[in-house]
Structures are given as structure tokens and as C-alpha cells.
Scaffold this motif. Sequence first.
Motif, PDB file in Angstrom:
ATOM      1  N   GLY A  89       6.353   7.842  10.731  1.00 15.04           N
ATOM      2  CA  GLY A  89       6.111   8.081   9.317  1.00 15.04           C
ATOM      3  C   GLY A  89       7.281   8.780   8.658  1.00 15.04           C
ATOM      4  O   GLY A  89       7.879   9.695   9.227  1.00 15.04           O
ATOM      5  N   GLY A  90       7.618   8.326   7.440  1.00 20.32           N
ATOM      6  CA  GLY A  90       8.692   8.956   6.688  1.00 20.32           C
ATOM      7  C   GLY A  90      10.078   8.506   7.074  1.00 20.32           C
ATOM      8  O   GLY A  90      11.075   9.036   6.557  1.00 20.32           O
ATOM      9  N   SER A  94       9.364   1.327   4.442  1.00 22.39           N
ATOM     10  CA  SER A  94       9.054   0.667   3.170  1.00 22.39           C
ATOM     11  C   SER A  94      10.302   0.503   2.323  1.00 22.39           C
ATOM     12  O   SER A  94      10.526  -0.555   1.711  1.00 22.39           O
ATOM     13  N   ASP A 116       0.124  -2.371   0.010  1.00 21.09           N
ATOM     14  CA  ASP A 116       0.105  -1.227   0.917  1.00 21.09           C
ATOM     15  C   ASP A 116      -1.208  -1.303   1.681  1.00 21.09           C
ATOM     16  O   ASP A 116      -2.284  -1.117   1.108  1.00 21.09           O
ATOM     17  N   ARG A 118      -2.366   0.667   3.788  1.00 23.02           N
ATOM     18  CA  ARG A 118      -2.929   2.008   3.985  1.00 23.02           C
ATOM     19  C   ARG A 118      -3.348   2.219   5.436  1.00 23.02           C
ATOM     20  O   ARG A 118      -4.416   2.757   5.735  1.00 23.02           O
ATOM     21  N   ASP A 120      -2.457   4.275   7.664  1.00 22.88           N
ATOM     22  CA  ASP A 120      -2.169   5.571   8.273  1.00 22.88           C
ATOM     23  C   ASP A 120      -3.185   5.885   9.366  1.00 22.88           C
ATOM     24  O   ASP A 120      -2.861   6.510  10.369  1.00 22.88           O
ATOM     25  N   ASN A 172       2.837  -0.761   5.751  1.00 21.25           N
ATOM     26  CA  ASN A 172       2.003   0.270   6.378  1.00 21.25           C
ATOM     27  C   ASN A 172       0.792  -0.340   7.077  1.00 21.25           C
ATOM     28  O   ASN A 172      -0.358   0.050   6.845  1.00 21.25           O
ATOM     29  N   LEU A 249      12.233  10.831   4.342  1.00 16.98           N
ATOM     30  CA  LEU A 249      11.243  11.450   3.464  1.00 16.98           C
ATOM     31  C   LEU A 249      11.531  12.929   3.281  1.00 16.98           C
ATOM     32  O   LEU A 249      11.509  13.453   2.157  1.00 16.98           O
ATOM     33  N   THR A 361       2.291   5.801  -8.239  1.00 17.66           N
ATOM     34  CA  THR A 361       2.254   4.406  -7.802  1.00 17.66           C
ATOM     35  C   THR A 361       2.075   3.449  -8.964  1.00 17.66           C
ATOM     36  O   THR A 361       2.430   2.285  -8.875  1.00 17.66           O
ATOM     37  N   HIS A 369       2.137  10.693   0.265  1.00 17.37           N
ATOM     38  CA  HIS A 369       2.508  10.168   1.578  1.00 17.37           C
ATOM     39  C   HIS A 369       1.599  10.889   2.563  1.00 17.37           C
ATOM     40  O   HIS A 369       1.319  12.076   2.414  1.00 17.37           O
ATOM     41  N   ASP A 370       1.116  10.185   3.574  1.00 18.91           N
ATOM     42  CA  ASP A 370       0.094  10.807   4.422  1.00 18.91           C
ATOM     43  C   ASP A 370       0.628  12.011   5.182  1.00 18.91           C
ATOM     44  O   ASP A 370      -0.128  12.947   5.489  1.00 18.91           O
TER      45      ASP A 370
END
Length: 712
Positions: A89-90, A94, A116, A118, A120, A172, A249, A361, A369-370
Motif C-alpha cells: 500500500g502507498g 495507481s 476502484d 476497494r 483493501d 486496488n 504516499l 475523489t 487512503h486505507d
Amino acid sequence: MDSELAAEASVRNELGGTVYGHSVQAQHIGSVSFHEAPAPVRIPGWPVPRELPAPTRYFTNRRRELARLAALLEERADVPDLVVLSGPGGIGKSATALHWAASLSGRYEGPRLHIDLRGDNTATALAPSAVLNRFLRRLGIDGRWIPADEEDRADLFRSLTAGQRILTILDNAHSVAQVLPLLTTAPGSLTVVTSRHRLSRLIRERGAHHIELGPFTADDAEQLLARVVPGRDMTGADSVARHCGGLPLALCVAAERMAVRTHLTWEKQRQDMEGDMGQDMERGMADHAGRDTDDQEPLTGIADASYADLSPDAARLYRLAGLRPWSTLTAQAAAALVGVSQQKAALLLEELAEIHLIGETASGRYRFHDLIRSHAEQRALREEGPARSAAAVRRLLLHYVDAGAAADACVIPGRWHLGPAYARLAPSPAFPSPAQALTWLAAERENLEEAVRTAAEYGHDELTWQLCETLWSLYLKQGFHQEWIATHRLGVEAASRCPDMPEAEGRMHTQLGFAYLGIGQFADAEREFTAAAEADGRAGHARGEATAVESLGLLRLKQQRYEEAADCFRRAKSLSTDPRALALLEHHLGRALTGQGRHAEATAQLTQAQGLMRALPDPYNEARVLTSLGETALAAGRPEQAEEWLALAAAQMAAEEAVVQQADIAELRARAAADPADVRRFLREALAFHERTGAPGAAEVRARLEALDADG
């Protein structure tokens, strides 16, 4: 009654078209089995979708990865390409996908789709059926013709994209199972999947190209920092870059903080990033998120530093918004969460976005961001404590219950509602039109579904089932059947534990039954309708019991078990007192008699129903009854009488602007016509109506016209 509205909202009634989400050929209800019709076509004039978001202007490096991606496209031009970008992640998956896609715009003249997923975690990952629903709508398929079954949707998606060079970014992704139904088979197309997982099965079975992204080098990290804050003295920036661990990120958050705080030095930034929460906080975040500590540490320091810059109100919003994985956050929701005005909440969201703690968004919609949400959640648990955190979550749930009820009440004004949220509604509608109310529900669907899960998890049974109730009209109109089943299973369980509102259990069973009916799981639908009738009987809720029994009758109509359907409708009549409900049941009963071939009795029954509809008045449903009278006359071999009723129905449906029904009536009039010129005229009318909505019936009508022309 609700179930009749359900039959209508799921698009078409049994005279043809789509029954509960399944496309069928228009035929007389009593004389033919339902079967699949040709696939729908795009609405004429629908634009080719261009959905790819703009790439970040701060994109840095990835030269090696971009070179590999470019080389892949030269290898196989005659098959669809599939690329998986993986990494933690990060790491910038993307951003890399969007940057590469932007450079390919001239290569793909077909649709360019982005979603997306989603992924996560399992709870937030979008179901493939929901993604296909969105893709098909973007491709110009009227929602009324989208199949309920996920496999059918996937087949239709592949059919629509066949022969086109389509570019799709599936961002994602959580799993291979989430991705597989979304893949096109069109040669020369490209699908880019980003995921924290390698998705090895795609590589092994689908020949996907895999590229794993790693952290930035020190030079690239400093280059990114310099791009975000051009012209700043970079002395000491290398130490900040090291603390960010090469994670794009974290680097962006650090650079955004420098951009906002113009007098901040890189050295002071480094000191702030070392923070006061220490390794306990970092390890707690990693444990909670199910990730390795090393993956989280680079972000913790800069998130702490940016958090320290926030105003007290913004910091509180940041903490509380992170308690649940909401799809997006609006000013309305933020205001409810922290108890401030909507105007103040909008300013707080802008404050968070300014330093990259939350991203916008779409206009007025923000998302974490998660990894940052995990940081916010830990801050909430540490600073708010369980009681205040739970109170904030409940405030937001109440917002979604009230706002959802206001929208739902506008979408289908004639239906009856259950629950305190509807009793609290203002007398005047909350939305200017049903269409705008439905648009709001669609935009908030994922948040409302998360609210159902959250309410169930927090033990708020009374809110769980009420949230399901607010989703009823949206699900009827747009058919998110898998999500419908998931939420309403929770609703049934919650309602069974609400002794103060015993009628809620039957309500939830009935609504869950319609979800199963929509995907053709008749046994499950029957179980739920039966359970609903029993629950409403125990509760002494005659209106709910009548609806449940009527729903079972509609299932029997669909199964062509006409005698049983008629028995259900008679029983529902004995439980009903509402004039409109009784008029609808008279119509149902007439249809059931038609199915049994009892045409004279059916005609008398339907004539009575027409009189009741006219007395209400309800011109739309009166036109439906007239259509049923026309069908019955056709089945009885009386085409001239059928034409009289169908002409009246056509005029009323035209006044109601019911295009779908006008098409069906025109086809029926063609069946009733004796003169070949009239047959052609009505078929041309039907074709014109079908083409306005991209209806699947257009192909069959066009073929019939061509056959007539060939015969002279």
C-alpha cells in the motif's frame, strides 16, 4: 402494494420485456414459457466512456517499469493484454497505471474504463456484479436491461466489448475472483490490474504480465519532494526522504506539509516525523491493519506530523472519520459525525485534503487512503476512547437512516414505509423529483451498505433493519442483488431481535425474498415470503402479511402455477383494506385467471380492476389493466376486442411517458392486427420505442419486419 411496485420497479411486468431483471421475449402469460431474449443494445447516441482519472502531475521515476510495460504491448497485438501491478500500500501502483494509460490514449479508440475495486480488505471489496452493473451502464445499457445474474452480466460485458480496443484499469483488486468476471476477451484490448497481492492465478492461468513495484531510491524520493515544493532549499530533504522509506504516499504527504507550511525546514520536518507516538503506535497500527510493521512505519511519522498541524476540529473529524471504511465522506456526513454545521464540515474536509490526509475523489466527496485511515482510527481509539467513538458512529448512522429514508420516500411515493425514520420525515419531499432522489441513493449506496454492516457490528438492531428499508427502492430500480442479499440477511437477523417493532421481521423477509426472486432463486424466495407471512401473522400486522402473501402469488405467476397464484391473491385480498392495494390485487387475480385459460372470468375480473383504478385515480396502473385485458382477448381469439383495449392502453401510456410499456403494447397490437400494413406500422412503432432504451426486444422486432418485407 409494495410487491406490485417491486414487480414494476424491477423493470417490466409479465407481459414481456424484463421480469425481475431477466430479459424475456414478450408473449402471452398464459400460453408460453418465459425464455431469454436477444441481448440489449446501447442507447442511441450514448457517448463512448472515457473514465480514466487524470494522472498525478507529480509522477516520478518508474522508468524501468514503464519501459517493461511499453515492451509488453509490442509482443501480442492479436490477443487481449492483461497486466498486474503489485506492491504494498502507498507504493504508487495507481499512479503508475494512470500515468501509463494516459500515454496510450491514441492506441485505444474504444471505451476506457476505470474502477476502484476497494480491495483493501474483504469487507470493503466491491462485488463483481456491482462493478459490471456500473460498466454496463457506462457502456450505454439502460439499467432496465441489465441481467440480475453476475455471469449473465459478464457475458453481456464481453459481448459489448468484443471487436473494440478497450482499455480498463481495475484498481486496488482484492482477489482473482473479484477480477475474473471483469476481463474482456477483445483482441488488442488492455486490462491493468493493481493489487497488493501478486494474483498469481492470473499469471498462471490467464498469462498476465506481472510487475512488482518497489520503494523509490533516495534520488527519486528527493526528486518527488522537489516536484511538489519547487524552488525550496532542499538541504536536509534527504533525511526526510529516508524517514519516508521510499514510499511515494508518505513522500507526498511530507511534501504537501512543506508546501502548506512555507517556513518549515526539512530538518524540522524530520524532527516532527519522529513524533511522540513511538513504536507502540506503529506496531498497533500494523497489527490492527493486518500488515507488517515495516510496511506501516514510513507513513506513521509524517502522518503524526501532519496531524499535529490540524486545527482541533479538523483533527477530531480526521479521527472519527477513520473509525469505519466509508466509501466516501461528504460535508453532510462529516457534519453529522462531529456535530457541526455542513458549511463548517466542508471547510474541515478541505483542511484535511490540503495536507494530503484525505483525497477528493469527486466534487464534494472525499476518501481516505486505507493506510492513512488506519492511522486516523488508531488516533481515535487513543484520544476519543470507546464511548465517544461509538457515539460518533451512531450519530453518522442516524444521519444515513434519516437521509436514506428521505430519498427512498421520494423514489416511489406510493409505497408504504416502516420505521421511525419515515415517521420523522417532513411533509414536503426532500428531493425535487424521484430521479434526483434515486441519484442520491445510488451515489451513497456503498456508504449505506457500510452503515448496515456497521450498525449490525455495533449491535444497533433497530438501525440495521431501518437502513435496509431505506435501500429498498434503490435495489428495486437498479438491482444490486448480491449486495441486497448481504444487507437484508443482516436486516432479517436484526429485526428478529426488535420486540418493540415486531412487524419489521416480516418486512425484511419480504424484501430479501425479492432479492432472491430477482436472480431466479425461487426456492429461497419462497422460503422468505413464507417466513414473512408467518412473522407478520404473529405480529398481527395484516398489511405486511398481505404484502408477503401477494409476493408469493407473484412468484407463483412467474412459475406459471396460476391456480396457486390466484389463491394467494384471494388470501391477500382478505387481509387488505387499502383501496389501491385491493385494486392491484384484482388485477393480479385477473392475470392468474388468464393464465388458467379462464378468459371470460379473467375479463370480468380485469374490468372490475380497471374501474377501481379509474376511481383512485391511477392512470398508469389503469393502462396496465387495459393491457392485460388486451392480452386476455388475444388469448381468447378476439383480436378486434383486444385492439380496442390496447388502443386505450397505448394512449394512456403515452400520456404517462412509459416508453417500455408503449413498446410492449405496440407489439401486442401487431399481433391483433389483420391488415399487413397495420402489422408493419405497429412493429415499426415498437421498434422505435425499443431503440430509445436499447431494449433487447429491438432485435426480434427488427427481424420480424425484415421477414415481412422479404415476403412482400
